[in-house]
Write a protein that holds these residues in place. Structure first.
Motif, PDB file in Angstrom:
ATOM      1  N   VAL A   1       0.849  -1.182   0.000  1.00 18.69           N
ATOM      2  CA  VAL A   1       0.000   0.000   0.000  1.00 18.69           C
ATOM      3  C   VAL A   1       0.890   1.239   0.000  1.00 18.69           C
ATOM      4  O   VAL A   1       1.649   1.457   0.948  1.00 18.69           O
ATOM      5  CB  VAL A   1      -0.935   0.056   1.227  1.00 18.69           C
ATOM      6  N   ASN A   2       0.824   1.994  -1.077  1.00 27.56           N
ATOM      7  CA  ASN A   2       1.597   3.240  -1.183  1.00 27.56           C
ATOM      8  C   ASN A   2       3.077   3.027  -0.888  1.00 27.56           C
ATOM      9  O   ASN A   2       3.729   3.817  -0.207  1.00 27.56           O
ATOM     10  CB  ASN A   2       1.029   4.298  -0.236  1.00 27.56           C
ATOM     11  N   GLY A   3       3.608   1.902  -1.382  1.00 27.56           N
ATOM     12  CA  GLY A   3       5.034   1.627  -1.234  1.00 27.56           C
ATOM     13  C   GLY A   3       5.416   0.895   0.035  1.00 27.56           C
ATOM     14  O   GLY A   3       6.574   0.516   0.202  1.00 27.56           O
ATOM     15  N   VAL A   4       4.480   0.672   0.945  1.00 24.72           N
ATOM     16  CA  VAL A   4       4.754  -0.048   2.186  1.00 24.72           C
ATOM     17  C   VAL A   4       4.275  -1.485   2.032  1.00 24.72           C
ATOM     18  O   VAL A   4       3.142  -1.729   1.598  1.00 24.72           O
ATOM     19  CB  VAL A   4       4.042   0.614   3.385  1.00 24.72           C
ATOM     20  N   HIS A   5       5.137  -2.444   2.386  1.00 31.97           N
ATOM     21  CA  HIS A   5       4.823  -3.855   2.204  1.00 31.97           C
ATOM     22  C   HIS A   5       4.431  -4.507   3.533  1.00 31.97           C
ATOM     23  O   HIS A   5       5.061  -4.269   4.559  1.00 31.97           O
ATOM     24  CB  HIS A   5       6.028  -4.591   1.597  1.00 31.97           C
ATOM     25  N   TYR A   6       3.389  -5.358   3.484  1.00 25.05           N
ATOM     26  CA  TYR A   6       2.893  -6.051   4.675  1.00 25.05           C
ATOM     27  C   TYR A   6       2.813  -7.545   4.384  1.00 25.05           C
ATOM     28  O   TYR A   6       2.224  -7.958   3.376  1.00 25.05           O
ATOM     29  CB  TYR A   6       1.491  -5.561   5.049  1.00 25.05           C
ATOM     30  N   GLN A   7       3.394  -8.354   5.271  1.00 19.84           N
ATOM     31  CA  GLN A   7       3.195  -9.789   5.215  1.00 19.84           C
ATOM     32  C   GLN A   7       1.865 -10.095   5.896  1.00 19.84           C
ATOM     33  O   GLN A   7       1.642  -9.676   7.033  1.00 19.84           O
ATOM     34  CB  GLN A   7       4.337 -10.522   5.921  1.00 19.84           C
ATOM     35  N   VAL A   8       0.983 -10.804   5.198  1.00 12.32           N
ATOM     36  CA  VAL A   8      -0.374 -10.964   5.726  1.00 12.32           C
ATOM     37  C   VAL A   8      -0.736 -12.431   5.918  1.00 12.32           C
ATOM     38  O   VAL A   8      -0.196 -13.318   5.257  1.00 12.32           O
ATOM     39  CB  VAL A   8      -1.413 -10.291   4.808  1.00 12.32           C
ATOM     40  N   GLY A   9      -1.664 -12.660   6.847  1.00  8.23           N
ATOM     41  CA  GLY A   9      -2.209 -13.980   7.131  1.00  8.23           C
ATOM     42  C   GLY A   9      -3.550 -13.809   7.813  1.00  8.23           C
ATOM     43  O   GLY A   9      -4.155 -12.727   7.755  1.00  8.23           O
ATOM     44  N   LYS A  10      -4.032 -14.847   8.462  1.00 11.09           N
ATOM     45  CA  LYS A  10      -5.348 -14.798   9.107  1.00 11.09           C
ATOM     46  C   LYS A  10      -5.468 -13.589  10.026  1.00 11.09           C
ATOM     47  O   LYS A  10      -4.607 -13.340  10.854  1.00 11.09           O
ATOM     48  CB  LYS A  10      -5.609 -16.073   9.895  1.00 11.09           C
ATOM     49  N   GLY A  11      -6.561 -12.847   9.864  1.00 16.34           N
ATOM     50  CA  GLY A  11      -6.812 -11.690  10.710  1.00 16.34           C
ATOM     51  C   GLY A  11      -6.275 -10.385  10.173  1.00 16.34           C
ATOM     52  O   GLY A  11      -6.578  -9.319  10.720  1.00 16.34           O
ATOM     53  N   SER A  12      -5.476 -10.445   9.091  1.00 18.48           N
ATOM     54  CA  SER A  12      -4.978  -9.206   8.494  1.00 18.48           C
ATOM     55  C   SER A  12      -6.139  -8.452   7.858  1.00 18.48           C
ATOM     56  O   SER A  12      -6.935  -9.032   7.112  1.00 18.48           O
ATOM     57  CB  SER A  12      -3.918  -9.502   7.427  1.00 18.48           C
ATOM     58  N   CYS A  13      -6.227  -7.173   8.148  1.00 13.84           N
ATOM     59  CA  CYS A  13      -7.366  -6.390   7.676  1.00 13.84           C
ATOM     60  C   CYS A  13      -6.893  -5.020   7.209  1.00 13.84           C
ATOM     61  O   CYS A  13      -6.201  -4.308   7.941  1.00 13.84           O
ATOM     62  CB  CYS A  13      -8.391  -6.242   8.791  1.00 13.84           C
ATOM     63  N   PHE A  14      -7.266  -4.674   5.988  1.00 10.83           N
ATOM     64  CA  PHE A  14      -6.928  -3.372   5.411  1.00 10.83           C
ATOM     65  C   PHE A  14      -8.201  -2.585   5.148  1.00 10.83           C
ATOM     66  O   PHE A  14      -9.243  -3.156   4.811  1.00 10.83           O
ATOM     67  CB  PHE A  14      -6.205  -3.542   4.065  1.00 10.83           C
ATOM     68  N   LEU A  15      -8.088  -1.271   5.309  1.00  8.89           N
ATOM     69  CA  LEU A  15      -9.122  -0.380   4.801  1.00  8.89           C
ATOM     70  C   LEU A  15      -8.428   0.574   3.842  1.00  8.89           C
ATOM     71  O   LEU A  15      -7.827   1.576   4.250  1.00  8.89           O
ATOM     72  CB  LEU A  15      -9.816   0.410   5.915  1.00  8.89           C
ATOM     73  N   PHE A  16      -8.471   0.216   2.552  1.00 11.34           N
ATOM     74  CA  PHE A  16      -7.865   1.074   1.541  1.00 11.34           C
ATOM     75  C   PHE A  16      -8.730   2.310   1.352  1.00 11.34           C
ATOM     76  O   PHE A  16      -9.966   2.240   1.398  1.00 11.34           O
ATOM     77  CB  PHE A  16      -7.733   0.312   0.218  1.00 11.34           C
ATOM     78  N   ARG A  17      -8.082   3.436   1.111  1.00 13.99           N
ATOM     79  CA  ARG A  17      -8.781   4.712   1.015  1.00 13.99           C
ATOM     80  C   ARG A  17      -8.671   5.286  -0.392  1.00 13.99           C
ATOM     81  O   ARG A  17      -7.789   4.904  -1.161  1.00 13.99           O
ATOM     82  CB  ARG A  17      -8.181   5.711   2.006  1.00 13.99           C
ATOM     83  N   PRO A  18      -9.541   6.230  -0.714  1.00 13.13           N
ATOM     84  CA  PRO A  18      -9.391   6.923  -2.000  1.00 13.13           C
ATOM     85  C   PRO A  18      -8.000   7.551  -2.102  1.00 13.13           C
ATOM     86  O   PRO A  18      -7.518   8.166  -1.152  1.00 13.13           O
ATOM     87  CB  PRO A  18     -10.479   8.007  -1.940  1.00 13.13           C
TER      88      PRO A  18
END
Length: 261
Positions: A50-67
């Motif tokens: 997201v915007n150049g920042v990387h996240y390792q994700v698994g169960k329970g990972s939750c994003f709210l992407f914005r405009p």
């Protein structure tokens, strides 16, 4: 989004719960996102950018992407991501927006609401749009709540809150019992002093006041709907002195028991 009206939430395609194909990837687009996207990981392993920042994700990972966000994602084909995503817009000024990313420790309620949201449209439920907006608002509140409480505090607070609410429910289910604070505190596995303090903080009144209020509310119900007279109600709720019952009843309701009946 805490004070946003559900009616201002525009539900947009697409939404789903899917098991990503082995070759799945979410390529970064030239244009940023135009609206919001709630993106939740049920299981699997992957990476979201997201915007150049990387996240390792698994169960329970939750994003709210914005405009305005630029996003991309990949996953491990051997452990494919299972995702729910909900695309929506907000048609009024927003005073609070949940953080873009968090990992939810307690996922049961959140996953239930996500499933409910998707199911509303899969089965063409009556008034699906209206209920879905309410569910989405509830999801946003859950995220704001998670953002505003430290993980350790959240876990401890949840356990304590559940213990106090269980005791409060026990009192309400058994209004005729002369509950001792010491016994109720033991039920919550707390010291009497700490239990009394937290009970008042979470319920909004002292244990004694809550017990009396619960008993009087039950008395009102019995007088109005059970066909019981004042003496019978007082006896059923553990009052040995009918005159004391009448005084306490009037103190809390402004009327005598005989007026209610």
């Amino acid at each position: 989004m805490l004070h946003v009206s559900p009616d201002s939430l525009s539900l947009l395609p697409a939404f789903a719960k899917i098991v990503c194909e082995p070759g799945w990837r979410w390529a970064r687009r030239e244009k940023p996102m135009a609206n919001f996207d709630l993106f939740y990981v049920w299981s699997g392993e992957g990476e979201v950018e997201v915007n150049g920042v990387h996240y390792q994700v698994g169960k329970g990972s939750c994003f709210l992407f914005r405009p305005g966000d630029y996003t991309s994602a990949t996953h491990n084909p051997q452990k494919p991501l299972v995702l729910t995503y909900i695309h929506f817009a907000v048609n009024e000024t927003i005073n609070q927006v949940p953080e873009r990313y968090r990992v939810l420790d307690d996922t049961v309620d959140f996953e239930y609401m996500l499933s409910r949201y998707v199911r509303l449209f899969l089965v063409q439920t009556y008034a699906a749009q209206e209920e879905a907006r309410l569910v989405l608002k509830s999801l946003m509140i859950q995220l704001l709540r998670a953002d505003n409480q430290a993980p350790i505090e959240k876990k401890a607070s949840n356990q304590l809150t559940e213990a106090i609410h269980e005791v409060a429910n026990y009192i309400r289910q058994n209004p005729g019992i002369a509950h001792r604070v010491e016994d109720l505190a033991m039920r919550a596995q707390l010291s009497p002093r700490y239990f009394s303090m937290k009970f008042k903080e979470l319920i909004g009144m002292s244990v004694q006041t809550y017990m009396i209020q619960t008993r009087i509310e039950r008395a009102q119900h019995l007088l109005m709907h059970a066909g019981m007279n004042v003496t019978e109600v007082a006896d059923a709720l553990g009052y040995r002195d009918i005159f004391f019952f009448s005084r306490q009843f009037k103190q809390y309701t402004g009327r005598s028991p005989s007026e209610i009946r």
